[in-house]
Design an enzyme around this catalytic site. Structure first.
Site, PDB file in Angstrom:
ATOM      1  CG  HIS A   1      -3.358   6.313  12.819  1.00 15.05           C
ATOM      2  ND1 HIS A   1      -2.247   6.934  13.361  1.00 15.05           N
ATOM      3  CD2 HIS A   1      -3.197   6.404  11.470  1.00 15.05           C
ATOM      4  CE1 HIS A   1      -1.464   7.378  12.392  1.00 15.05           C
ATOM      5  NE2 HIS A   1      -2.006   7.058  11.232  1.00 15.05           N
TER       6      HIS A   1
ATOM      7  CG  HIS B   1       1.340   5.181   9.930  1.00 15.76           C
ATOM      8  ND1 HIS B   1       1.055   6.373   9.297  1.00 15.76           N
ATOM      9  CD2 HIS B   1       2.695   5.105   9.968  1.00 15.76           C
ATOM     10  CE1 HIS B   1       2.168   6.987   8.954  1.00 15.76           C
ATOM     11  NE2 HIS B   1       3.180   6.240   9.360  1.00 15.76           N
TER      12      HIS B   1
ATOM     13  CG  HIS C   1      -1.866   1.124   1.327  1.00 11.39           C
ATOM     14  ND1 HIS C   1      -3.175   0.999   0.919  1.00 11.39           N
ATOM     15  CD2 HIS C   1      -1.716   2.396   1.747  1.00 11.39           C
ATOM     16  CE1 HIS C   1      -3.799   2.151   1.106  1.00 11.39           C
ATOM     17  NE2 HIS C   1      -2.937   3.014   1.603  1.00 11.39           N
TER      18      HIS C   1
ATOM     19  CD  GLU D   1      -1.854  10.305   9.595  1.00 10.31           C
ATOM     20  OE1 GLU D   1      -2.936   9.675   9.584  1.00 10.31           O
ATOM     21  OE2 GLU D   1      -0.759   9.776   9.332  1.00 10.31           O
TER      22      GLU D   1
ATOM     23  CG  HIS E   1      -5.685   9.153  14.000  1.00 10.23           C
ATOM     24  ND1 HIS E   1      -6.022   8.582  12.777  1.00 10.23           N
ATOM     25  CD2 HIS E   1      -6.720   8.886  14.834  1.00 10.23           C
ATOM     26  CE1 HIS E   1      -7.209   7.994  12.889  1.00 10.23           C
ATOM     27  NE2 HIS E   1      -7.644   8.170  14.123  1.00 10.23           N
TER      28      HIS E   1
END
Length: 461
Positions: free
Chosen positions: A379, A343, A300, A349, A373
């Site tokens: 998260h 992560h 990803h 974020e 976050h």
């Protein structure tokens, strides 16, 4: 003056185009001076006025300024006075006095739009941020709920640039450079110092606002991607000159200065600019025109690949604030966990959702809602998303994500959270539960083998 739909352009051809271009526009032919910026007498009796978005001596490639040719200059107003009653929920200098820190993952449900009349200015409130507009370094994230148009007044943000993301309801924005119609799915950037007014043709409206202090948004470098992709410069649209000449007794300029609101009276509309030229202008962008890139084999990609605009710091590759989107796109990676990975990030974020759902959250993250976050707070996908992804196995074919538009404001600074945001009845106190159901899938291959500690036996030599 009640605006008409015909006053607000809806077609791309009604705008000028190009990001960072030096543009010019005339509402009356011949209104722009030729060969100089400030002649002794401007054409058709206009005043010349410059608005500077950078210092005079900023390097030319970063220098931003425009010349406005107006019926009366901006300086023609009464003294500014504190606006009463005080707004109380706008912050531009984040400290222990007005905000708190909290590393917990936070999610907010969509805020209801009030029934009592409220315009964009009074419906705007800070959620979190860091730094200081006084020190010209930092950011603030706001949200707004409104249900009525601004009346006989204009707003001016002296603290920084606004990036507005409408989620519900169109915005008809009148600026000194002209008019913009901004729909959900589009964003608009209103640079520091420009006066603007917001009309709400659809009534109840809601959205998100990012504000940056001391810098401006720019397109991200494309690096190995090459010369094309992501947000194309040609798709950024700038208004054309239009002007109001009528007398407007009691017109109010509301100025945000150091996070506080001040007001000054004048007898004319600030939107009396007949012509302008320059590269410091308001502009909008349609997010559906974004050209996303994605992995085509395994793993990803990092979310930075979806950056629309960035407000840089002096440190290369480190953003004061990135604006990132998660648009409709194909997922094709093989034997890969396709949702965003789990992560912990040195950046912080803040996420919002314009419409649809978000691929990493099966439940609870709703259009008009938000999540935060913060730096190094874990998260990632919720339990339902993880289990559904694993159940599809390695044979999952190409999948197109449709009917969605999520976004993220990401900053290298650690945000402080405003007390009204922490204490809001819209805080989802059960947010953490979306991960509690994640169970261990660990298969202990060392059982009955005596192999532990990096393959060494625990039973001695």
């Amino acid at each position: 003056m009640t605006p008409k739909s015909s006053d607000f352009p809806s077609e791309d051809s009604d705008y000028l185009s190009g990001f960072g271009n030096h543009l010019s526009s005339e509402a009356i032919a011949g209104a722009l001076p030729q060969g100089q910026n400030s002649p002794l007498v401007c054409p058709i009796g206009l005043y010349a006025e410059q608005i500077s978005g950078t210092s005079f001596t900023a390097p030319r490639k970063f220098n931003q300024r425009s010349w406005l040719y107006r019926i009366k200059p901006s300086v023609t107003h009464e003294p500014f006075k504190p606006r009463v009653p005080k707004h109380g929920k706008l912050v531009s200098e984040f400290s222990q006095v007005n905000s708190a820190i909290n590393p917990t993952q936070i999610r907010w449900k969509p805020v209801d739009i009030p029934d009592e009349p409220i315009d964009f200015v009074d419906g705007l409130y800070s959620v979190c941020g860091a730094g200081s507009s006084f020190l010209r370094h930092g950011f603030a994230i706001h949200m707004y709920t409104a249900n009525k148009s601004m009346d006989n007044c204009a707003f001016c943000n002296a603290d920084g640039d606004f990036l507005i993301v409408p989620q519900k309801g169109r915005l008809w924005i009148t600026t000194e450079c002209g008019k913009l119609q901004v729909c959900p799915g589009e964003v608009v950037i209103l640079p520091q110092g420009f006066r603007f007014s917001v009309d709400l043709p659809d009534g109840p409206s809601r959205g998100y606002v990012a504000e940056v202090f001391g810098t401006h948004f720019q397109l991200p470098d494309l690096g190995p991607i090459g010369a094309n992709g992501l947000a194309s410069a040609r798709d950024f649209l700038v208004p054309t000159a239009s002007f109001e000449r009528e007398s407007r007794p009691g017109y109010t300029i509301i100025q945000k200065f150091g996070g506080e609101l001040f007001k000054a009276k004048q007898d004319f509309s600030p939107f009396n600019v007949v012509a302008w030229h320059g590269n410091y202008v308001p502009y909008k962008y349609d997010l559906s025109k974004f050209c996303p890139y994605n992995t085509v084999l395994v793993d990803h990609g990092d979310p930075s690949i979806n950056t629309v605009l960035t407000a840089p710091t002096d440190k290369p590759g480190v953003a004061l604030l990135d604006f990132v989107i998660f648009p409709p796109r194909w997922l094709v990676a093989e034997h890969t966990f396709r949702p965003p990975y789990y992560h912990r990030n040195c950046m912080s974020e803040f996420m919002g959702l314009i419409h649809g759902g978000y691929e990493a959250k099966a439940d609870g993250f709703l259009p008009g809602g938000a999540s935060l976050h913060s730096c190094m707070t874990p998260h990632g996908p919720d339990t339902k998303t993880y289990e559904a992804t694993i159940a599809r196995g390695n044979d999952a074919g190409p999948h197109r994500i449709r009917d969605t538009m999520a976004f993220m404001f990401e900053s290298c600074l650690m945000p402080r959270i405003c007390p009204w945001a922490l204490e809001s009845p819209y805080v989802d106190h059960d947010y953490y539960q979306c991960w509690i159901g994640l169970k261990s899938h660990f298969i202990d291959t060392t059982e009955n083998t005596g192999l532990q500690n990096n393959g060494r036996s625990d039973t001695g030599s």
